[in-house]
Enzyme design. Structure first.
Site, PDB file in Angstrom:
ATOM      1  N   SER A  60       2.594 -12.615  15.756  1.00  0.00           N
ATOM      2  CA  SER A  60       3.617 -12.206  16.720  1.00  0.00           C
ATOM      3  C   SER A  60       4.852 -13.084  16.567  1.00  0.00           C
ATOM      4  O   SER A  60       4.840 -14.086  15.851  1.00  0.00           O
ATOM      5  CB  SER A  60       3.085 -12.315  18.161  1.00  0.00           C
ATOM      6  OG  SER A  60       2.784 -13.662  18.487  1.00  0.00           O
ATOM      7  N   ILE A  62       8.174 -15.104  15.892  1.00  0.00           N
ATOM      8  CA  ILE A  62       8.858 -15.579  14.695  1.00  0.00           C
ATOM      9  C   ILE A  62       7.967 -15.428  13.466  1.00  0.00           C
ATOM     10  O   ILE A  62       8.428 -15.018  12.394  1.00  0.00           O
ATOM     11  CB  ILE A  62       9.302 -17.044  14.882  1.00  0.00           C
ATOM     12  CG1 ILE A  62      10.459 -17.123  15.896  1.00  0.00           C
ATOM     13  CG2 ILE A  62       9.730 -17.660  13.550  1.00  0.00           C
ATOM     14  CD1 ILE A  62      10.880 -18.533  16.234  1.00  0.00           C
ATOM     15  N   TYR A 203       5.343 -29.225  26.434  1.00  0.00           N
ATOM     16  CA  TYR A 203       5.787 -28.596  25.183  1.00  0.00           C
ATOM     17  C   TYR A 203       6.791 -29.499  24.473  1.00  0.00           C
ATOM     18  O   TYR A 203       6.699 -29.710  23.258  1.00  0.00           O
ATOM     19  CB  TYR A 203       6.404 -27.242  25.506  1.00  0.00           C
ATOM     20  CG  TYR A 203       6.952 -26.482  24.325  1.00  0.00           C
ATOM     21  CD1 TYR A 203       6.108 -25.858  23.421  1.00  0.00           C
ATOM     22  CD2 TYR A 203       8.332 -26.369  24.126  1.00  0.00           C
ATOM     23  CE1 TYR A 203       6.611 -25.144  22.344  1.00  0.00           C
ATOM     24  CE2 TYR A 203       8.841 -25.658  23.055  1.00  0.00           C
ATOM     25  CZ  TYR A 203       7.983 -25.050  22.169  1.00  0.00           C
ATOM     26  OH  TYR A 203       8.490 -24.343  21.105  1.00  0.00           O
ATOM     27  N   LYS A 207       6.509 -31.222  20.674  1.00  0.00           N
ATOM     28  CA  LYS A 207       7.513 -30.960  19.641  1.00  0.00           C
ATOM     29  C   LYS A 207       8.227 -32.247  19.221  1.00  0.00           C
ATOM     30  O   LYS A 207       8.594 -32.402  18.041  1.00  0.00           O
ATOM     31  CB  LYS A 207       8.519 -29.926  20.139  1.00  0.00           C
ATOM     32  CG  LYS A 207       7.926 -28.529  20.329  1.00  0.00           C
ATOM     33  CD  LYS A 207       7.383 -27.964  19.018  1.00  0.00           C
ATOM     34  CE  LYS A 207       6.921 -26.529  19.146  1.00  0.00           C
ATOM     35  NZ  LYS A 207       6.475 -25.952  17.859  1.00  0.00           N
ATOM     36  N   SER A 239      10.943 -13.230  21.810  1.00  0.00           N
ATOM     37  CA  SER A 239       9.550 -13.210  21.361  1.00  0.00           C
ATOM     38  C   SER A 239       8.664 -13.183  22.598  1.00  0.00           C
ATOM     39  O   SER A 239       9.151 -13.118  23.723  1.00  0.00           O
ATOM     40  CB  SER A 239       9.234 -14.442  20.495  1.00  0.00           C
ATOM     41  OG  SER A 239       9.171 -15.601  21.297  1.00  0.00           O
TER      42      SER A 239
END
Length: 339
Positions: A60, A62, A203, A207, A239
């Protein structure tokens, strides 16, 4: 000759040039090095053909769009994610719309958190195609919840999936690239690996960890100039990442994407990714304004960045609590459509 008049004309020309460049930047959707490569650099159609590319998170978003665009370049594709039926759907569309045959695509189910399976998965790819030219670390998950409303298990899940899972798979593929003295390790990070915002701090942490790891790995591999380590840092992209984002518990997701029209199209994001891969860029920022501007401020003027981020962060929380996309209100002035 009136030298004073000539001097003023030169100053005026310089100011006009500066104004033009400022206006171009306000409509930019990538960092200046990346946009220069798009204009003057090598084409993906020239550089990536016939390569073996392994894409995680290919079911799904990118990763899916990357599979479609790569299939038109004549590469050999390895598609990995947990959902086999979705991978098969992506494969069928690649065969229908791309330049590949059945033998050119391997569907390889993979759970990034099951690090014990990564060595066997790597061997399966090498057995099928004989080499791995490009590893695209795209698998991962986001988060939408305030710190005090979030279980520690959510942060643990994000680190295990986004960071440790990616590191584990990279470590399995890297010996093969070192043996060949060539290859590309492309990691889809985020501009939230550079800046930090409320509602997604787990998140952001995962990252930031990825960016630190791969920047350090690039230095460790300096004696292997044929191995390229690239960080791709997209901003908000259309997305289902928001829909699948963890809420306050690992068993809960947001479940609603909301309006995505204000975000960069997935096709544009992936096209810029391919340009980065073709030109061996070490790090690229792919985002529309104002996030691109804020990223530059975090890099070069962090004091100003803190002030702006605090302002934007308050609005982000307000949007989230009112039930709309957290980033929806930032784009009204800057929004530019790219085909």
């Amino acid at each position: 000759m009136n030298w004073e008049l000539l001097l003023w004309l030169l100053v005026l020309c310089a100011l006009l040039l500066l104004l033009v460049q400022l206006l171009r930047f306000l409509r930019a959707d990538g960092d200046l090095t990346l946009l220069w490569a798009e204009w003057q650099g090598r084409r993906p159609e020239w550089e990536l053909t016939d390569m073996v590319v392994w894409v995680t998170g290919a079911s799904s978003g990118i990763g899916e769009e990357l599979a479609y665009q790569l299939s038109k370049l004549g590469v050999s594709l390895v598609l990995s994610a947990r959902r086999v039926h979705e991978l098969e759907r992506v494969k069928r569309r690649c065969l229908e719309n791309g330049n590949l045959k059945e033998k050119d695509i391997l569907v390889l189910p993979l759970d990034l958190t099951d690090t014990g399976s990564h060595e066997a998965a790597t061997k399966a790819v090498l057995q099928e195609f004989g080499r791995i030219d490009i590893l695209v670390n795209n698998g991962g998950m986001s988060q939408r919840s305030l710190c005090m409303d979030t279980s520690l298990d959510v942060y643990r899940k994000l680190i295990e999936l986004n960071y440790l899972g990616t590191v584990s798979l990279t470590k399995c593929v890297l010996p093969h690239m070192i043996e060949r003295k060539q290859g590309k390790i492309v990691t889809v990070n985020s501009i939230l690996g550079i800046i930090s915002v409320p509602l997604s701090i787990g998140y952001c942490a995962s990252k930031h960890a990825l960016r630190g790891f791969f920047n350090g790995l690039r230095t460790e591999l300096a004696t292997y100039p044929g191995i390229i380590v690239s960080n791709i840092c997209p901003g908000p992209v259309q997305s289902n990442i928001v829909e699948n984002s963890l809420a306050g518990e690992v068993t809960k997701t947001i479940g609603n994407n909301g309006d995505q029209s204000h975000k960069m199209t997935t096709s544009r994001c992936v096209r810029l990714m391919l340009i980065s891969m073709a030109n061996d860029l070490k790090e690229v920022w792919i985002s529309e304004q104002p996030f691109l501007l804020v990223t530059y401020l975090w890099q070069y003027m962090p004091t100003w960045a803190w002030w702006i981020t605090n302002k934007m962060g308050k609005k982000r929380i307000e949007n989230f609590k009112s039930g709309v996309d957290a980033d929806s209100s930032y784009f009204k002035i800057f929004k530019t459509k790219h085909d």
